[in-house]
Design a protein around this motif. Structure first.
Motif, mmCIF file in Angstrom:
data_model
loop_
_atom_site.group_PDB
_atom_site.id
_atom_site.type_symbol
_atom_site.label_atom_id
_atom_site.label_comp_id
_atom_site.label_asym_id
_atom_site.label_seq_id
_atom_site.Cartn_x
_atom_site.Cartn_y
_atom_site.Cartn_z
ATOM 1 N N GLN A 414 57.665 36.887 -79.915
ATOM 2 C CA GLN A 414 57.504 35.485 -79.575
ATOM 3 C C GLN A 414 58.695 34.911 -78.822
ATOM 4 O O GLN A 414 58.605 33.819 -78.299
ATOM 5 C CB GLN A 414 57.275 34.666 -80.849
ATOM 6 C CG GLN A 414 55.813 34.699 -81.261
ATOM 7 C CD GLN A 414 55.580 33.997 -82.554
ATOM 8 O OE1 GLN A 414 56.464 33.353 -83.089
ATOM 9 N NE2 GLN A 414 54.380 34.101 -83.076
ATOM 10 N N PRO A 416 60.722 33.578 -76.215
ATOM 11 C CA PRO A 416 60.349 33.281 -74.839
ATOM 12 C C PRO A 416 61.384 33.888 -73.903
ATOM 13 O O PRO A 416 62.577 33.644 -74.037
ATOM 14 C CB PRO A 416 60.382 31.749 -74.774
ATOM 15 C CG PRO A 416 61.237 31.331 -75.914
ATOM 16 C CD PRO A 416 61.264 32.434 -76.926
ATOM 17 N N PRO A 419 60.496 30.355 -69.071
ATOM 18 C CA PRO A 419 59.421 29.365 -69.118
ATOM 19 C C PRO A 419 58.223 29.861 -68.325
ATOM 20 O O PRO A 419 58.379 30.562 -67.316
ATOM 21 C CB PRO A 419 60.050 28.139 -68.444
ATOM 22 C CG PRO A 419 61.506 28.375 -68.470
ATOM 23 C CD PRO A 419 61.703 29.851 -68.464
ATOM 24 N N LYS A 420 57.062 29.494 -68.800
ATOM 25 C CA LYS A 420 55.843 29.987 -68.147
ATOM 26 C C LYS A 420 55.460 29.129 -66.954
ATOM 27 O O LYS A 420 55.547 27.913 -67.001
ATOM 28 C CB LYS A 420 54.695 30.019 -69.148
ATOM 29 C CG LYS A 420 54.629 31.365 -69.852
ATOM 30 C CD LYS A 420 53.262 31.614 -70.377
ATOM 31 C CE LYS A 420 52.859 30.714 -71.442
ATOM 32 N NZ LYS A 420 53.114 30.751 -72.746
ATOM 33 N N ALA A 421 55.032 29.767 -65.891
ATOM 34 C CA ALA A 421 54.571 29.039 -64.716
ATOM 35 C C ALA A 421 53.078 28.781 -64.844
ATOM 36 O O ALA A 421 52.417 29.315 -65.735
ATOM 37 C CB ALA A 421 54.861 29.843 -63.459
ATOM 38 N N GLU A 422 52.571 27.974 -63.949
ATOM 39 C CA GLU A 422 51.155 27.644 -63.985
ATOM 40 C C GLU A 422 50.324 28.915 -63.827
ATOM 41 O O GLU A 422 50.635 29.750 -62.990
ATOM 42 C CB GLU A 422 50.842 26.678 -62.834
ATOM 43 C CG GLU A 422 49.505 25.994 -62.960
ATOM 44 C CD GLU A 422 49.327 24.933 -61.861
ATOM 45 O OE1 GLU A 422 50.305 24.252 -61.538
ATOM 46 O OE2 GLU A 422 48.207 24.828 -61.366
ATOM 47 N N GLU A 426 48.856 33.318 -72.143
ATOM 48 C CA GLU A 426 49.196 34.338 -73.125
ATOM 49 C C GLU A 426 48.443 35.605 -72.738
ATOM 50 O O GLU A 426 47.300 35.548 -72.312
ATOM 51 C CB GLU A 426 48.726 33.888 -74.520
ATOM 52 C CG GLU A 426 49.439 32.672 -75.037
ATOM 53 C CD GLU A 426 50.601 33.038 -75.933
ATOM 54 O OE1 GLU A 426 50.686 34.214 -76.322
ATOM 55 O OE2 GLU A 426 51.416 32.149 -76.209
#
Lengths: 682, 368
Positions: A414, A416, A419-422, A426
Motif C-alpha cells: 500500500q 504509495p 501520486p496517481k495520475a488521471e 488500482e
C-alpha cells in the motif's frame, strides 16, 4: 491382449518375398495362397513370458517417467517416500536430506542446461538388513506394502526399483546404496542393477564401509533428467511435502548449489496406522476365489471371520446360511456357482463399516503448522473429516486453507510510490487460488484437473464465503487450498499416482471438508471486511478533515484557528464511526481468536487462534531448537474450541498418546505441570 | 465595466466564504456540516406554461460531511469553493479544466487524489452555481469557446469593434461569457436569428452568404449549444427583438436541442430565465419534410433503440405536450427513420440555401 497384438503385427510385416520356414503340421496350406498363415504352433513358439521389468522398460510413462523433467521428480519422490515410510514405521522422526547434483560428463554445465543428474537421498531411518537391499532396490514389485492393507506412501513396491531401472536405462549407472541398521552394526555399501529379463537384482559391488551416520539409508541414483523450477518441479514437490509433513526435517541442496532447509515444526510423529484385513465390500469375486484357496482356515465360517474384518463368527454363520453353504465346509472346495452365491450374500449382508484406526490423518494442528510454516498468509484453518468408506476401504479427508497476505506485506504494497495520475486506477488483482493435493501425505503435482480433489474445489461455491469465483474456475484471491486423502488404498487414476479417482463418497467428503474451511474463511473475511469498512470510514473522515480545514482557512483569509476546528471535526468523526466498537472490530483491543476453531489469524498486532502452534514455529525458526509441547497445545485447543465436537467423535487416530512423545528422539519431555489430560469440551 | 467587475466579486466571494462558515459553525455545535444543494434533475423542474420556461423547483439535497457516501463530495465542494474565491481575489477568469487541475492534489499521508477526473469537479462547480445562486460568469469560470456567429451585427469585445458582416465565411467565435460587461452589442440591423445545430450546415449557409440575402444572423453551437451561444441568442432576441429560428437534425436529439433553446434545460433550469427564448421557432428538419421536399427514403437512417426510447421520453415532457409536437414526434416514430440536415445535399449541394429555407420562411412553415 498384448500378445495378440504382437503376433498380429508380425503376421502383417511378413513379406511374401521371404519364404516361410516349412511347417510340418500345416496340411491346410495351399500353394495358391499368397498371404502366409501362421499356425498355432508357430505362434506358440513365439509366445513367451514378459517380465514386469521388460514391460516397464517399454512403458515407463505408466510409472511417471514420461519426460526427463518428470522423471527427475519421480526419482526424488520415490526415494523420499521410501525414506519417510521407513522412518515412520520405525517410529523415528524423519530427517531427510535430498541432494541433487549435475552429473553431466565434461565441463561444468548450468543446472538448467544439464541432462544428467545424481539424486542422493539420505534418511535417519531404521536401515535395511543387508540381505534385502538388492531386492528392494533392484526387483520390481517387491516390497512390504503391497500385501497388507495399511496406510503408507508407497503401495506397490515398484517405485524405487523403477527409478533405479530408469537410471540404468538412461545412464547405465547402477543404484548405490549405503545402509546401516544400528550404530553397532557396520554400514554396507551396495551397487545393484536389475536383470530386466528375469526381474532379479544383479549385485555389482557389496562391501562394508565407514559411514558418519549412526543409522539410516542413503540411495544414490544417476538418471537422465531435466531440472526446471516452477510448477511441478522437484522444488515445489519438496515444499509441498514439507507442508503436509511438518514432522519431517528436510534439507534440500538444489543443483544450483543452494541449500533449502525445511525445519521440523511439529514434533509428534503421526500415529502409527494399523494394518487391517480386507472388508467384504471391498473385494471382487476373483479376489474371493483366491482368498478361498489361500486361507489357513479349514471351514468357511472360519475363513469368513478370520480373513475379513468386521465379520464375527455369528455373522459368518448367517452369511453361510444365506448362501446355502455348509459353514463347516472346506473353503478350498468352494468353486463356481457356489462361490458366486457366497460372494453375493457377502455383498448383500449388512456388515459394519471397516475399522478406521488403520488410517492416520495428518491432523488439524499439523496441517495448520505446515501451512503456517510454508505459506505466508493472514488466515489459516484446517479440517479433518471423520473417517468414511468407499468400496470397503476406509479413508479420511482433510482440508486446509491459507488465505491472504501477511499484514506487513499488505503495508508494503500500500505504500504509495507516487501520486496517481488521471486514468491510473488500482491494478486489478486477478490472482487465482492454488490447490495443493495430497494422497497419504504425498503431494500430487500432475493431472490436477483429473483429480477428484480439484473437481471438488471447483464445484464448491466459494462466492458464499466472500470470495470471487468465475464459472467453472478456481476461486480468486491469494489463497492456497490444501486437500489430503488418507486411506489404506488410495484409488489413483493411474499407476503413476497423479490423480485421485472420482468416487462419489470421496467427492462428498472432500466437498464437506472444503465447505467447513470455507465457512470459517467466510466468517473471517466478512469480519475483516466489516472492520475494514469501518476503518475506511474513519479513515476517510480523518483524511478529508485536513483538506476541509485547510480550504476553510484559505477561504477565511488564513485567519482561522485551524487546530481548534480540526479537533472539533475529529471528535464528531470518532463518535460517528462507532467509537470503541470499531476499535474492537479492528482487533485493537486484543479480542480472542474470533471463535474460529482450528484456525490461525495473523494480524499486524500478532497471531490469534492456535497461537501456541504458531509461536512455536516462529521460535523454532528463530532458534532452530525444537521444543515439543504437544499437551500444552492440546489443552489450549480444548479451551479455545468449544464447538468442535467432531474432533472428539473422531475415532482414535488423532488421539494424543503419551507414548508418542517417548519415541521422540532426544526424549524431549513435556513440562510436568502442563501434562494434564486434554479437557473434554462440553 | 470596471466598476461592475470590482463590485460583483465581493458579493460572490462573500457567498463562497459562507461555505466555510457553515463548516465552522457546525463544528462549534458538534453538528455534521451540511450544505443544501438544489437538485438538478427532472424531479425538481417544472414547466411554467405561462412563461414557457422550465423552472427549478425548491427541492434540495443535503450534502453532509460525516456521511461516507458524501464525505468526498463535501471535501471537493469546499476545495472548489476555495479555488473559486482565489479567482475572485485575483480577478481572473479560468476554464473548468483549469479549476480541476488547480484543485487536484494527492491527500496527505495517502495515495488518494482529491479529484481523479474532470467529471468529478464539473458537477461540483454546477452545484455551487445553483446553491449560491451565482452564475458561472460571476464565478469567473468559462467553458471552451464553441460556436460561431456571422451576420449584420457589431460587437464590442474588450474595446475592439467586431463587425460580424466583415469576417469572411469563418465568422466570429462566440465567447463563453457574453454578459453585457464582457460583450457589448453595438449595432444590429438583422431581421432574425437562425440558429443551426451543425457547424457543417452553418458553413454552407455562411459560404452561400445566406445571411446577406435574408438579412439575418447565423449562429451555431456545434451540437448542443453552449451557454455562450444560448445567452447571445437570448440577448439578441430580448435586446433587439429578433425572432429566433432553430434548424436542427430530424431526430430526438435535434428536438431536444430546440427545446433547450426554447424552454431551458433540466440541468441548468436555474438559468432558464436568462437563457431561454420561449418564442423560438422550429423550422426544421421536421418529420413532415421528407415528404414535402421529396427526400428519398434511402437518405434516412433507421431509428435505433436509444433514439426510440429518447423520443418516447420527449413525448412525456410537458413542454412537448402541444398537439403539433406530439404529431411531429409520433410521425418520426411511425416512419422509423431520422434524417440529418446534411441529407438535403442529396437533392443539390445548395438545396438548403436555395430551396429549403426560402420556402420554409416564405410559407412560415415552422413549429412553435
Amino acid at each position: 491382449m498384448a500378445k495378440q497384438n504382437a503376433s498380429d503385427s508380425q503376421a502383417r510385416t511378413k513379406s511374401p518375398v521371404t519364404p516361410p520356414t516349412p511347417e510340418p503340421a500345416a496340411p491346410k496350406k495351399t500353394a495358391a495362397k499368397q498371404a502366409e498363415r501362421v499356425t498355432a504352433v508357430e505362434m506358440g513358439a513365439r509366445q513367451r513370458e514378459i517380465s514386469v521389468s521388460e514391460f516397464f522398460t517399454k512403458n515407463r510413462h505408466l510409472l511417471g517417467f514420461d519426460n526427463p523433467r518428470k522423471a527427475l521428480l519421480t526419482c526424488v519422490k520415490e526415494a523420499v517416500d521410501n525414506a519417510l515410510d521407513a522412518c515412520e514405521e520405525a517410529g523415528i522422526l524423519p530427517d531427510v536430506t535430498v541432494n541433487l547434483e549435475v552429473a553431466t560428463s565434461g565441463g561444468p554445465v548450468a543446472a538448467s542446461q544439464a541432462n544428467r543428474f545424481r539424486v542422493t537421498v539420505t534418511d535417519n531411518g531404521p536401515g535395511i538388513v543387508r540381505q534385502q537391499i538388492p531386492r528392494i532396490f533392484a526387483k520390481l514389485l517387491y516390497g512390504s506394502k503391497f500385501h497388507r492393507l495399511r496406510m503408507s506412501r508407497g503401495q506397490q513396491g515398484i517405485g524405487i526399483s523403477a527409478a533405479g531401472m530408469y537410471g540404468q536405462l538412461t545412464t547405465g549407472k547402477p543404484v548405490k546404496i549405503i545402509s546401516r541398521i544400528s550404530p553397532k552394526a557396520a554400514a554396507h555399501f551396495f551397487e545393484v542393477q536389475i536383470d530386466t529379463k528375469k526381474n532379479e537384482p544383479l549385485v555389482h559391488e557389496n562391501k562394508q564401509i565407514d559411514w558418519e551416520q549412526p543409522r539410516g539409508t542413503q540411495v544414490t541414483l544417476e538418471v537422465e533428467g531435466k531440472y526446471q523450477k516452477g510448477r511441478a518441479s522437484v522444488d515445489e514437490w519438496l515444499e509441498q511435502t514439507s507442508i503436509a509433513n511438518p514432522h519431517v526435517k528436510l534439507i534440500y541442496r538444489t543443483p544450483e548449489g543452494e541449500t533449502k532447509e525445511y525445519p521440523r515444526t511439529y514434533h509428534e510423529l503421526p500415529p502409527q496406522p494399523r494394518e487391517i484385513k480386507p472388508h467384504p465390500y471391498g473385494i471382487e469375486f476373483g479376489m474371493l476365489l483366491k482368498m478361498l484357496q489361500d486361507t489357513k482356515s479349514h471351514t468357511v465360517s472360519g475363513f469368513l471371520s478370520e480373513d475379513f474384518c468386521r465379520v464375527s463368527p455369528q455373522l459368518a454363520d448367517e452369511i453361510c446360511k444365506a448362501a446355502k453353504v455348509q459353514s463347516s465346509a472346506n473353503p478350498r472346495d468352494l468353486k463356481g456357482p457356489v462361490a458366486e452365491t457366497l460372494y453375493k450374500s457377502l455383498q448383500e449382508t449388512k456388515i459394519m463399516a471397516p475399522p478406521t484406526n488403520c488410517i492416520s490423518p495428518i491432523g488439524e494442528k499439523a496441517i495448520l503448522s505446515g501451512l503456517y510454516k510454508q505459506i505466508k498468509g493472514e488466515f489459516y484453518t484446517a479440517v479433518s473429516r471423520p473417517p468414511a468408506v468407499y468400496r470397503g476401504n476406509p479413508f479420511i479427508i482433510e482440508a486446509g486453507l491459507a488465505y491472504g497476505n501477511r499484514p506487513q506485506d499488505q503495508n508494503k504494497r500500500q505504500q504509495p510510490t507516487m501520486p496517481k495520475a488521471e486514468g491510473e486506477g488500482e491494478e486489478e488483482d486477478s490472482e487465482l487460488a492454488r490447490v495443493i493435493r495430497y494422497a497419504n501425505r504425498v503431494p500430487l503435482l500432475y493431472q490436477q484437473s483429473a483429480c477428484s480433489t480439484f473437481k471438488a474445489v471447483l464445484s464448491t461455491t466459494w462466492k458464499n464465503y466472500g470470495l470471487t469465483q468465475s464459472r467453472g474456475a478456481l476461486p480468486g484471491g491469494p489463497m492456497v487450498i490444501f486437500v489430503h486423502m488418507a486411506s489404506v488404498w488410495v484409488p489413483f487414476t493411474s499407476e503413476s499416482k497423479e490423480a485421485i479417482a472420482d468416487y462419489d463418497e470421496i467427492q462428498k467428503e472432500i466437498t464437506l471438508a472444503l465447505r467447513e474451511c470455507g465457512r470459517r474463511l467466510g466468517l473471517f473475511v466478512r469480519r475483516r471486511e466489516r472492520a475494514a469498512s469501518e476503518f475506511r470510514r474513519r479513515n476517510i473522515f480523518e483524511l478529508y478533515i485536513e483538506e476541509v480545514v485547510e480550504a476553510c482557512n484559505r477561504l477565511k483569509g488564513g485567519k482561522l484557528p485551524k487546530e481548534k476546528l480540526k479537533e472539533q471535526l475529529q471528535k464528531i468523526a470518532s463518535t460517528r464511526t462507532g467509537g470503541q466498537k470499531t476499535d474492537h472490530a479492528l482487533g485493537k483491543t486484543g479480542a480472542g481468536p474470533e471463535g474460529l476453531p482450528h484456525s490461525i489469524i495473523v494480524t499486524a498486532e500478532g497471531i490469534e487462534g492456535e497461537t501456541a502452534l504458531a509461536t512455536q514455529i516462529e521460535a523454532d525458526q528463530a532458534t532452530a531448537v525444537p521444543t515439543a509441547e504437544p499437551h500444552l497445545q492440546e489443552e489450549k485447543q480444548a479451551n479455545v474450541v468449544p464447538a468442535s465436537k467432531r474432533k472428539v467423535a473422531t475415532p482414535s487416530p488423532s488421539e494424543p498418546s503419551s507414548k508418542k512423545v517417548k519415541t521422540t528422539p532426544g526424549g524431549k519431555s513435556s513440562k510436568p505441570t502442563k501434562t494434564t489430560a486434554p479437557r473434554k469440551p462440553k | 465595466m470596471t466598476t461592475t467587475k470590482t463590485k460583483k466579486p465581493t458579493v460572490v466571494e462573500k457567498k463562497l466564504i459562507s461555505l466555510a462558515d457553515i463548516v465552522i459553525q457546525a463544528a462549534e455545535r458538534s453538528k455534521d456540516p451540511t450544505l443544501q444543494i438544489p437538485i438538478r434533475a427532472l424531479s425538481n423542474v417544472a414547466f411554467n406554461e405561462k412563461k414557457g420556461l422550465i423552472e427549478m423547483g425548491s427541492k434540495k439535497q443535503e450534502r453532509s460531511f460525516f456521511n461516507v457516501g458524501m464525505a468526498k463530495r463535501f471535501m471537493q465542494t469546499v476545495l472548489v469553493a476555495d479555488a473559486l474565491s482565489e479567482l475572485q481575489r485575483a480577478d481572473l477568469t479560468t476554464s473548468l479544466r483549469e479549476i480541476y487541475y488547480r484543485t487536484k492534489h494527492t491527500i496527505k499521508d495517502s495515495h488518494e487524489n482529491t479529484f481523479d477526473a474532470q467529471d468529478e469537479s464539473d458537477p461540483v462547480i454546477e452545484d455551487l452555481e445553483v446553491s449560491l445562486a451565482a452564475l458561472r460568469e460571476e464565478l469567473h469560470v468559462s467553458a471552451e469557446n464553441r460556436g460561431s456567429i456571422v451576420g449584420p451585427v457589431i460587437f464590442g469585445d474588450d474595446g475592439d469593434r467586431v463587425d460580424c458582416s466583415k469576417l469572411g465565411k469563418g465568422g466570429y467565435s462566440v465567447p463563453s461569457i457574453v454578459e453585457p460587461e464582457y460583450l457589448e452589442i453595438r449595432r444590429c440591423t438583422a431581421d432574425f436569428v437562425l440558429l443551426v445545430e451543425k457547424g457543417t450546415q452553418w458553413n454552407r449557409l455562411s459560404e452561400d452568404k445566406f445571411w446577406r440575402r435574408y438579412n439575418c444572423i447565423l449562429l451555431t453551437g456545434n451540437g448542443q449549444p453552449p451557454r455562450g451561444v444560448r445567452r447571445l441568442a437570448c440577448r439578441l432576441h430580448e435586446e433587439h427583438r429578433l425572432p429566433v429560428y432553430v434548424l436542427v437534425d430530424n431526430d430526438p436529439w435535434g428536438y431536444y436541442i430546440y427545446s433547450v433553446i426554447k424552454q431551458g434545460s433540466i440541468n441548468l433550469a436555474f438559468e432558464s430565465e436568462r437563457m431561454a427564448i420561449p418564442k423560438a421557432k422550429f423550422v426544421g428538419l421536421s418529420s413532415a419534410d421528407p415528404e414535402n421536399y421529396e427526400l428519398p427514403r434511402n437518405v434516412g437512417i433507421k431509428l435505433n433503440d436509444k433514439d426510440i426510447a429518447r423520443a418516447k421520453e420527449l413525448l412525456n415532457y410537458q413542454w412537448f405536450k402541444k398537439p403539433t409536437w406530439q404529431a411531429e414526434i409520433k410521425r418520426m416514430l411511425a416512419s422509423g427513420l431520422k434524417y440529418e440536415l446534411d441529407a438535403l445535399a442529396n437533392k443539390d449541394f445548395q438545396f438548403l440555401t436555395k430551396k429549403y429555407l426560402p420556402k420554409k420562411l416564405q410559407e412560415r412553415d415552422w413549429l412553435d
